[in-house]
Design an enzyme around this catalytic site. Structure first.
Site, PDB file in Angstrom:
ATOM      1  N   GLU A   1      14.841  42.075  39.541  1.00 12.78           N
ATOM      2  CA  GLU A   1      14.847  40.440  39.782  1.00 12.78           C
ATOM      3  C   GLU A   1      16.379  40.391  40.523  1.00 12.78           C
ATOM      4  O   GLU A   1      17.320  40.475  39.951  1.00 12.78           O
ATOM      5  CB  GLU A   1      15.154  39.696  38.337  1.00 12.78           C
ATOM      6  CG  GLU A   1      15.082  38.292  38.664  1.00 12.78           C
ATOM      7  CD  GLU A   1      14.982  37.475  37.133  1.00 12.78           C
ATOM      8  OE1 GLU A   1      14.582  38.166  36.198  1.00 12.78           O
ATOM      9  OE2 GLU A   1      15.799  36.435  37.303  1.00 12.78           O
TER      10      GLU A   1
ATOM     11  N   ARG B   1      21.607  33.584  43.516  1.00 13.28           N
ATOM     12  CA  ARG B   1      22.757  32.768  43.451  1.00 13.28           C
ATOM     13  C   ARG B   1      23.901  33.183  44.336  1.00 13.28           C
ATOM     14  O   ARG B   1      25.207  33.026  44.174  1.00 13.28           O
ATOM     15  CB  ARG B   1      23.545  33.460  42.052  1.00 13.28           C
ATOM     16  CG  ARG B   1      22.562  32.676  40.879  1.00 13.28           C
ATOM     17  CD  ARG B   1      23.248  33.200  39.644  1.00 13.28           C
ATOM     18  NE  ARG B   1      22.122  33.334  38.598  1.00 13.28           N
ATOM     19  CZ  ARG B   1      22.505  33.963  37.441  1.00 13.28           C
ATOM     20  NH1 ARG B   1      23.561  34.179  36.936  1.00 13.28           N
ATOM     21  NH2 ARG B   1      21.333  33.770  36.433  1.00 13.28           N
TER      22      ARG B   1
ATOM     23  N   LYS C   1       9.862  33.026  30.237  1.00  8.39           N
ATOM     24  CA  LYS C   1      11.385  33.445  29.965  1.00  8.39           C
ATOM     25  C   LYS C   1      11.781  32.811  28.855  1.00  8.39           C
ATOM     26  O   LYS C   1      11.909  31.245  28.711  1.00  8.39           O
ATOM     27  CB  LYS C   1      12.084  33.282  31.338  1.00  8.39           C
ATOM     28  CG  LYS C   1      13.756  33.555  31.314  1.00  8.39           C
ATOM     29  CD  LYS C   1      14.437  33.611  32.595  1.00  8.39           C
ATOM     30  CE  LYS C   1      15.747  33.289  32.271  1.00  8.39           C
ATOM     31  NZ  LYS C   1      16.558  33.882  33.808  1.00  8.39           N
TER      32      LYS C   1
HETATM   33  C1  3PG Z   1      19.587  34.954  34.000  1.00  6.55           C
HETATM   34  O1  3PG Z   1      19.571  34.401  35.188  1.00  6.55           O
HETATM   35  O2  3PG Z   1      18.663  35.007  33.599  1.00  6.55           O
HETATM   36  C2  3PG Z   1      20.830  34.779  33.111  1.00  6.55           C
HETATM   37  O3  3PG Z   1      21.970  34.764  33.829  1.00  6.55           O
HETATM   38  C3  3PG Z   1      20.839  36.164  32.563  1.00  6.55           C
HETATM   39  O4  3PG Z   1      21.959  36.131  31.482  1.00  6.55           O
HETATM   40  P1  3PG Z   1      22.973  37.602  31.322  1.00  6.55           P
HETATM   41  O5  3PG Z   1      23.782  37.199  32.552  1.00  6.55           O
HETATM   42  O6  3PG Z   1      23.614  36.796  30.005  1.00  6.55           O
HETATM   43  O7  3PG Z   1      22.002  38.632  31.334  1.00  6.55           O
END
Ligand code: 3PG
Length: 212
Positions: A42, A46, A130
């Site tokens: 994925e 960002r 999710k």
């Molecule tokens: C996301 O975008 O799904 C989250 O930022 C994931 O969280 P994590 O960085 O704690 O894995």
């Protein structure tokens, strides 16, 4: 396409998040994950380079099933699909994003963390969501409670998932996969330690095999 994702999730129920400022970093990170046995990638929307990173992973890493994460709007979903995303993930539930993905026949996994959001997702006909941010939205007990009410829903816990709680999340029958950035830590990437990322992927897969 939904069936294809299902098949892959059955094989390796892990989704690795890749956030990169440069295309080459995204490609190298994805290759390192593939070498460790994780093929669902994925690419997070960002960074300014996210679209290019996604396009490059989709084109240059054919073993990967590349999707887009942190998709916040219908317009971004459109761009992601144009760039080759094979699935769309959002932090929250947005009908515009869901609609764009559905029109393209692409699986879409919107984030939910309350019963109300989950009920909206259910009534939009979604089957897999999710659960975000999983660790601080109540973790395993909260997810078990939600899953016991929405009996047909399937979940992808993400947000605070780590080797410490991965097995517990995967042990919930309604969990089809876990996602996270623990597989792609910024410090390893900054040092160019892609072997370290492959090792993290292998470790996660071994936890997965024991948990399932
Ligand atoms: C996301 O975008 O799904 C989250 O930022 C994931 O969280 P994590 O960085 O704690 O894995």
């Amino acid at each position: 396409m939904a069936d294809e994702i299902d098949e892959i999730l059955e094989r390796s129920p892990l989704i690795a998040l890749v956030q990169a400022d440069e295309v080459e970093t995204a490609v190298q990170t994805s290759r390192a994950l593939i070498a460790g046995g994780i093929s669902i990638i994925e690419v997070l929307f960002r960074t300014d380079a996210a679209l290019d990173c996604l396009r490059a992973v989709a084109q240059e890493v054919p073993e990967a099933v590349a999707g887009a994460g942190t998709v916040l709007s219908a317009g971004q979903a459109d761009e992601a699909l144009d760039a080759g995303a094979r699935f769309i993930v959002s932090p929250g539930l947005d009908e515009g994003v869901v609609g764009v993905a559905r029109s393209a026949g692409a699986p879409v996994f919107p984030g939910i963390c309350t019963a109300t959001e989950l009920q909206c997702a259910y009534n939009l006909g979604l089957e897999t969501v999710k659960f975000f941010p999983a660790s601080i939205a109540g973790g395993v007990p909260a997810l078990k409670a939600l899953a016991s009410v929405f009996r047909t829903m399937r979940f992808i816990p993400t947000g605070g998932v780590s080797p410490d709680n991965l097995a517990d999340f995967l042990a919930i029958p309604a969990v089809v996969a876990c996602g996270g950035s623990w597989l792609t830590p910024g410090d390893l990437i900054a040092k160019g330690n892609f072997g370290g990322i492959t090792a993290l992927a292998r470790d996660a897969l071994s936890i997965t095999e024991k948990a399932r």
